[in-house]
Design an enzyme around this catalytic site. Structure first.
Site, PDB file in Angstrom:
ATOM      1  NE  ARG A  40      40.613  57.145-120.662  1.00  0.00           N
ATOM      2  CZ  ARG A  40      39.750  58.497-120.833  1.00  0.00           C
ATOM      3  NH1 ARG A  40      40.439  58.842-121.947  1.00  0.00           N
ATOM      4  NH2 ARG A  40      40.537  59.718-119.504  1.00  0.00           N
ATOM      5  CE1 TYR A  93      39.291  38.421-138.438  1.00  0.00           C
ATOM      6  CE2 TYR A  93      39.477  41.145-137.588  1.00  0.00           C
ATOM      7  CZ  TYR A  93      39.347  39.413-137.580  1.00  0.00           C
ATOM      8  OH  TYR A  93      38.759  39.238-136.748  1.00  0.00           O
ATOM      9  CG  ASP A 165      45.285  44.785-141.918  1.00  0.00           C
ATOM     10  OD1 ASP A 165      46.051  44.075-140.987  1.00  0.00           O
ATOM     11  OD2 ASP A 165      43.579  44.515-141.252  1.00  0.00           O
ATOM     12  CE  LYS A 190      45.387  37.444-135.327  1.00  0.00           C
ATOM     13  NZ  LYS A 190      44.710  38.376-135.857  1.00  0.00           N
TER      14      LYS A 190
HETATM   15  C1  LIG Z   1      44.264  40.845-141.049  1.00  0.00           C
HETATM   16  C2  LIG Z   1      43.667  41.056-139.680  1.00  0.00           C
HETATM   17  N1  LIG Z   1      43.222  42.549-139.257  1.00  0.00           N
HETATM   18  C3  LIG Z   1      42.356  42.216-138.363  1.00  0.00           C
HETATM   19  C4  LIG Z   1      42.396  41.527-137.703  1.00  0.00           C
HETATM   20  C5  LIG Z   1      41.945  42.319-135.877  1.00  0.00           C
HETATM   21  O1  LIG Z   1      42.680  41.719-134.519  1.00  0.00           O
HETATM   22  P1  LIG Z   1      42.045  41.445-133.269  1.00  0.00           P
HETATM   23  O2  LIG Z   1      42.027  40.298-133.704  1.00  0.00           O
HETATM   24  O3  LIG Z   1      43.966  41.408-133.212  1.00  0.00           O
HETATM   25  O4  LIG Z   1      41.007  42.553-133.050  1.00  0.00           O
HETATM   26  C6  LIG Z   1      42.729  40.276-137.818  1.00  0.00           C
HETATM   27  C7  LIG Z   1      41.785  38.907-136.480  1.00  0.00           C
HETATM   28  O5  LIG Z   1      42.641  37.985-137.412  1.00  0.00           O
HETATM   29  C8  LIG Z   1      43.458  39.899-138.912  1.00  0.00           C
HETATM   30  O6  LIG Z   1      43.474  39.003-139.029  1.00  0.00           O
END
Ligand SMILES: Cc1ncc(COP(=O)(O)O)c(C=O)c1O
Length: 376
Positions: A40, A93, A165, A190
């Protein structure tokens, strides 16, 4: 034991590491980073993934987490405490806005959403307790591109952190830290892992102080990534550059095809000259525009269904950035929770379809899209 020198990193599938004696335990504390204690806190596989992503993004270090959501959580909690305030781009998001509006508000961290028109001047929105501004390099699903240099000028002026992000762009297109951002996060789920078989996240920091805080939050809240997921993601990451080239080139071909198609009313792709931020996207993306695009057919649910049913190769899957192409439907998934008025305001109407363009041969994709469009 024979002398083993594997070319690929083995999976250290262990929750804990052993010590010979008390002397070695003391060395663990005296020489940080030389030994492992408990997965962890740190594990060779998660460290490998963090180091590789950090090199790509150009930070002082990175921390991997169990998901993109836990990466966003770790970044915010590293900087904010109860009573603090966060600014967030309105086009974000849905999971990020739920985290802020529904959860972090419960522990005393408030949020104000910055409308796109005011993105580069939030004088009127900033408060004495404001600690950071959160935005995406490219927004989902309509691919609004943010000028990170200008955002950084604005956040520096107000002495708050810029958290980006970078999931949609990836460091192959854009390195936000080099443009002035303080912290970058990714949903590793992704493009970074790339094969739709991992859920993971990462936070990359520009300062040692932020890195220490993110690490503290990650290990105290238990947001760590497992050795196997780390290993899979590190394996996927090795082909990121190659994959991105093909994602981008396929997406450009498809965007141009859709743009001239009589059944398609609008296409959102930064690689098209008609896109409002085409020049910015070109400059900020090193001439690459990403693998995501959206388009609108007529605003009729029956037509959308006929299109989806007409596709033989491209599945409907509410995620993105895997090696194989998929479509998603923002109105029914990511933007479902918004009111009809909010959906209309940001342009997510019944006919809007998002395409995550994969790395197949482009002709195969064009054939399938034509098949679907012919059913409308
Ligand atoms: C731009 C973006 N940021 C963060 C996330 C969250 O990621 P996770 O689904 O791996 O928790 C997503 C999920 O689709 C996303 O599209």
């Amino acid at each position: 034991m024979p002398h083993i020198k594997p070319k690929a990193t083995p999976i250290f599938q262990t929750s804990v590491f052993t010590f010979d004696d008390l002397n070695e335990l003391e060395l663990y504390f005296e020489q940080p980073g030389q030994r492992y204690m408990y997965s962890r806190y740190a594990n060779p596989n998660s460290d490998e993934l963090a180091n590789e992503v950090n090199q790509l993004e150009g930070g002082v270090g990175a921390i991997v987490t169990s998901s993109g959501m836990s990466a966003i959580l770790a970044a915010i909690l590293a900087v904010c405490k109860a009573g603090d305030h966060v600014l967030c781009a309105e086009e974000i998001y849905g999971g990020s806005s739920s985290l802020l509006t529904q959860e972090l508000s419960r522990i005393g961290i408030s949020v104000t959403y910055v409308p796109s028109a005011e993105t580069y001047s939030f004088d009127a929105l900033v408060q004495p307790t404001t600690k950071l501004f959160l935005a995406e390099t490219m927004s989902n699903p309509l691919l609004l591109v943010f000028d990170i240099k200008r955002l950084a000028e604005e956040t520096k002026k107000h002495n708050i952190k810029l958290v980006i992000d970078n999931t949609f762009a990836t460091p192959i297109l854009t390195k936000p830290l080099s443009l002035g951002a303080d912290i970058v996060i990714h949903s590793v789920t992704k493009y970074l892992s790339g094969h739709s078989d991992v859920t993971a996240g990462v936070v990359i920091c520009k300062s040692e102080e932020d890195l220490q805080r993110v690490q503290k939050v990650m290990l105290t809240y238990g947001l760590n990534l497992s050795p196997f997921e780390s290993w899979l993601a590190a394996r996927g990451l090795k082909t990121l550059r190659l994959r991105m080239k093909q994602h981008c080139s396929n997406a450009q071909t498809i965007a141009e095809f859709l743009q001239q198609h009589p059944k398609v009313e609008q296409v959102w792709y930064p690689g098209l000259e008609a896109h409002a931020q085409h020049a910015l996207a070109e400059d900020q993306g090193c001439g690459m525009f990403g693998g995501m695009l959206s388009f609108r057919i007529k605003d009729n649910a029956e037509a959308v269904n006929r299109f989806m049913q007409g596709l033989e190769e491209i599945p409907f899957a509410p995620s993105l950035a895997g090696v194989s192409t998929s479509i998603s439907y923002p109105l029914g998934t990511s933007h479902r929770a918004l009111t009809a008025e909010q959906q209309q305001k940001i342009g997510i109407t019944i006919g809007v379809i998002r395409l995550s363009v994969g790395i197949e041969e482009p002709e195969e994709l064009l054939t399938d899209l034509e098949r679907g469009l012919s059913k409308i």
